[in-house]
Scaffold this active site. Structure first.
Site, PDB file in Angstrom:
ATOM      1  N   GLU A 245      15.551   4.551   2.774  1.00  0.00           N
ATOM      2  CA  GLU A 245      14.967   5.859   2.484  1.00  0.00           C
ATOM      3  C   GLU A 245      14.113   6.316   3.657  1.00  0.00           C
ATOM      4  O   GLU A 245      13.534   5.494   4.378  1.00  0.00           O
ATOM      5  CB  GLU A 245      14.090   5.776   1.227  1.00  0.00           C
ATOM      6  CG  GLU A 245      14.853   5.399  -0.019  1.00  0.00           C
ATOM      7  CD  GLU A 245      13.957   5.261  -1.242  1.00  0.00           C
ATOM      8  OE1 GLU A 245      14.502   5.081  -2.341  1.00  0.00           O
ATOM      9  OE2 GLU A 245      12.717   5.317  -1.095  1.00  0.00           O
ATOM     10  N   LYS A 247      10.962   7.446   5.632  1.00  0.00           N
ATOM     11  CA  LYS A 247       9.532   7.129   5.497  1.00  0.00           C
ATOM     12  C   LYS A 247       8.729   8.290   6.067  1.00  0.00           C
ATOM     13  O   LYS A 247       8.902   8.668   7.221  1.00  0.00           O
ATOM     14  CB  LYS A 247       9.185   5.828   6.227  1.00  0.00           C
ATOM     15  CG  LYS A 247       7.760   5.369   5.949  1.00  0.00           C
ATOM     16  CD  LYS A 247       7.450   4.042   6.600  1.00  0.00           C
ATOM     17  CE  LYS A 247       6.128   3.481   6.107  1.00  0.00           C
ATOM     18  NZ  LYS A 247       5.023   4.432   6.082  1.00  0.00           N
ATOM     19  N   ARG A 267      -3.341   6.510  -3.608  1.00  0.00           N
ATOM     20  CA  ARG A 267      -3.159   5.061  -3.508  1.00  0.00           C
ATOM     21  C   ARG A 267      -4.447   4.328  -3.866  1.00  0.00           C
ATOM     22  O   ARG A 267      -4.417   3.210  -4.366  1.00  0.00           O
ATOM     23  CB  ARG A 267      -2.699   4.699  -2.086  1.00  0.00           C
ATOM     24  CG  ARG A 267      -2.522   3.210  -1.880  1.00  0.00           C
ATOM     25  CD  ARG A 267      -1.934   2.891  -0.537  1.00  0.00           C
ATOM     26  NE  ARG A 267      -2.282   1.541  -0.128  1.00  0.00           N
ATOM     27  CZ  ARG A 267      -1.919   0.988   1.013  1.00  0.00           C
ATOM     28  NH1 ARG A 267      -1.181   1.667   1.870  1.00  0.00           N
ATOM     29  NH2 ARG A 267      -2.294  -0.240   1.319  1.00  0.00           N
TER      30      ARG A 267
END
EC number: 6.5.1.1
Length: 580
Positions: A245, A247, A267
């Site tokens: 995928e 980034k 996060r």
């Protein structure tokens, strides 16, 4: 009911203790004597908070109002408080000096309730109300209690350890054995509310981990990718068919939708919903599932038309950070357009998907997320061919992206919350250009600048995290890569975290002592070329091992999305040096 004085006395004792085992032993002994809500409340208070990270737990009361509250509580002028503060450098110590000895009467429950009241005071006259509530409880507090109440109110408890020590203590206190700490840590990655975790463990002991599951509104810790040294290593680590995928250079985000309520979490588990109203609106329009939790990346992004051709424009991470402002949201919404790229689905209509395989989760993601101008799925390729993987990587770099994340499609490709997993591997542009790696380092000191940098810092002393000891060990001095704007912003951030001596959880050798000590709070991303042995640094140093240092470090950016305990670890730099 346990008196708050017992907690305050333990705070004072823990400030002096440096032994990991001794701190955990003391914590375990204390929690073993608590009942009911005392367990939950104390878990928050040990981390200097009054709730989980995903709630806004700031009390909304700064030095000026605290100064006024102290003056009112102890019958002195604000000028007197300011004078003592200038000398002591700690308003908690000022409260201790001014307080009169009295019989301890406050309970943990009373203090916690009062702190919540201070936080919740809002509207007209809220500042006066907050000041009055604080002043009132200070009048009832012993000198020791007053000192720590003030430090908690200001977010400056500084006991020198993080949640990992608490998890070990919970294992001993509530299961009778430290061997359960690993399972408890796994549970904490899913139930990120330390108070709820502690209370459930107190009630159910070793069986408690079975009670925790993902639920909308409570973010889980992000699964992270391991780094590899080459495409050959990537091929060796993930054999056979794999997904790759794109980034992105953005901010990790978890989107939680429960009916009409939609929230965004960083996060660091912070609620960032208010900063991204455009993302929230787009999710509402694009996703029909009643309850869903998605994992993705917010990117500074725009779709442009040039000569009847649609062009994707990805902007630098620094642009995106303008959107983290809590004020003038609409202004920066226009100034910095964003998009969200989803790459995983963790929960759907009442069912946890954490144990589903990556192919199963991706299929559900594609079924339930309809792309729009703002909502996208990560572009990917699925292949067994290393050349195709390299071609895909080169395409992403040409688009201005960071690189790729390769993902296992095996039968064990579950979502490992809170873990840096070998099921996901990252390969970035810097690696292909011969630069070894980027590191997320914690600033623990600064050195005075000269010439153009006079009045600012000349270099920053940076550290990595020793996970086992929960301490920060110096790794490098960073003095290049800063723009004037970077230096100004870093100075502003560090000014709130300067301390008179090295914090007990920061390990610095005498020859590396900085001009100014900084408590671990600010994380920066640094690019380096080589990890070498160094007798001057403490990173990874042991009885038979010298310290490690990063050569030719260069500042890249401030990582607002990283907490100190998210920093690069000693184990990671050791593995990199040894080529593991």
């Amino acid at each position: 009911m346990v008196r708050f004085k017992e907690l305050a006395e333990l705070f004072e004792e823990l400030e002096r203790i440096t032994s990991h085992k001794e701190i955990v032993r003391k914590l375990a002994g204390f929690f073993g004597g608590l009942k009911g809500d005392e367990v939950k409340d104390s878990a928050y208070l040990f981390l200097g908070s009054i709730g989980p990270a995903f709630e806004n737990t700031t009390l909304g009361i700064k030095d000026r109002l605290v100064t006024r509250a102290i003056a009112g509580a102890y019958g002195v002028s604000e000028e007197e408080v300011k004078k003592r503060y200038a000398r002591a450098g700690d308003l908690g110590d000022v409260a201790f000096e001014l307080s009169k000895k009295r019989e301890a009467s406050l309970t943990i429950e009373e203090v916690f309730k009062r702190l919540r009241q201070i936080k919740e005071a809002s509207g007209k006259g809220s500042q006066e109300k907050k000041t009055g509530l604080l002043s009132d409880i200070l009048q009832k507090a012993t000198p020791e209690e007053g000192k720590y109440i003030i430090r908690i109110v200001l977010g400056r408890l500084r006991l020198g350890f993080g949640d990992q020590f608490l998890l070990e203590a919970f294992s001993i206190a509530f299961t009778g054995d430290k061997k359960h700490a690993g399972k408890i840590k796994e549970s904490y990655s899913v139930c990120t509310d330390i108070g709820e975790l502690a209370q459930t463990l107190a009630e159910h002991g070793a069986g408690a981990p079975g009670y925790f599951s993902i639920k909308p509104g409570r973010p889980v810790k992000s699964m992270l990718a391991q780094r590899v040294e080459s495409f050959e290593e990537l091929e060796e680590r993930i054999k056979g068919k794999k997904a790759a995928e794109e980034k992105y250079d953005g901010e990790r985000v978890q989107i939680h939708k429960a009916g009409d309520e939609i929230k965004a979490f960083s996060r660091r588990l912070e609620d960032i919903t208010a900063q991204y109203p455009d993302i929230i609106e787009a999710v509402r329009e694009s996703i029909s599932a009643d309850t869903i939790v998605l994992d993705g990346e917010i990117v500074a992004y725009a779709e442009l038309e040039k000569e009847n051709t649609r062009i994707e424009e990805f902007y630098p991470f620094q642009n995106l950070m303008q959107r983290r402002r809590k004020y003038e949201v609409e202004k920066y919404r226009e100034k910095c357009p964003v998009a969200v790229f989803f790459f995983d689905i963790l929960y759907l209509n009442g069912e946890s998907l954490l144990k589903k395989t990556y192919p199963e989760r991706r299929a559900l993601l594609e079924e339930h997320v309809n792309g729009s101008g703002i909502v996208h799925l990560t572009r990917r390729t699925v292949t067994e061919n290393i050349e195709e993987l390299e071609d895909f990587f080169n395409e992403t770099v040409e688009k201005g992206l960071e690189g790729i994340v390769a993902k296992s499609m095996s039968s064990n490709s579950v979502y490992e919350a809170g873990k840096r997993s070998w099921l996901w591997l990252k390969w970035k542009q810097e690696y292909s250009e011969g630069m070894r790696e980027t590191f997320d380092l914690v600033v623990v000191g600064s050195y005075y600048g000269k010439g153009k940098r006079k009045g600012s810092f000349g270099a920053l002393l940076c550290a990595v995290l020793n996970e086992e000891e929960q301490q920060f060990e110096t790794f490098t001095k960073v003095g290049t890569g800063f723009t004037e704007a970077d230096a100004e912003e870093i100075n502003s951030l560090l000014s709130a975290h300067t301390v008179s001596e090295a914090p007990k959880n920061v390990i610095i050798k005498k020859g590396m002592l900085p001009d100014i000590f900084i408590e671990p709070a600010v994380v920066i991303e640094v690019l380096g070329s080589e990890i070498t042995n160094s007798p001057g640094h403490t990173a990874g140093e042991g009885e038979e091992e010298t310290g490690l240092a990063l050569r030719f470090p260069r500042f890249l950016r401030i990582r607002y999305d990283r907490a100190p305990f998210d920093a690069t670890t000693v184990r990671e730099i050791r593995d990199l040096k040894e080529g593991i």
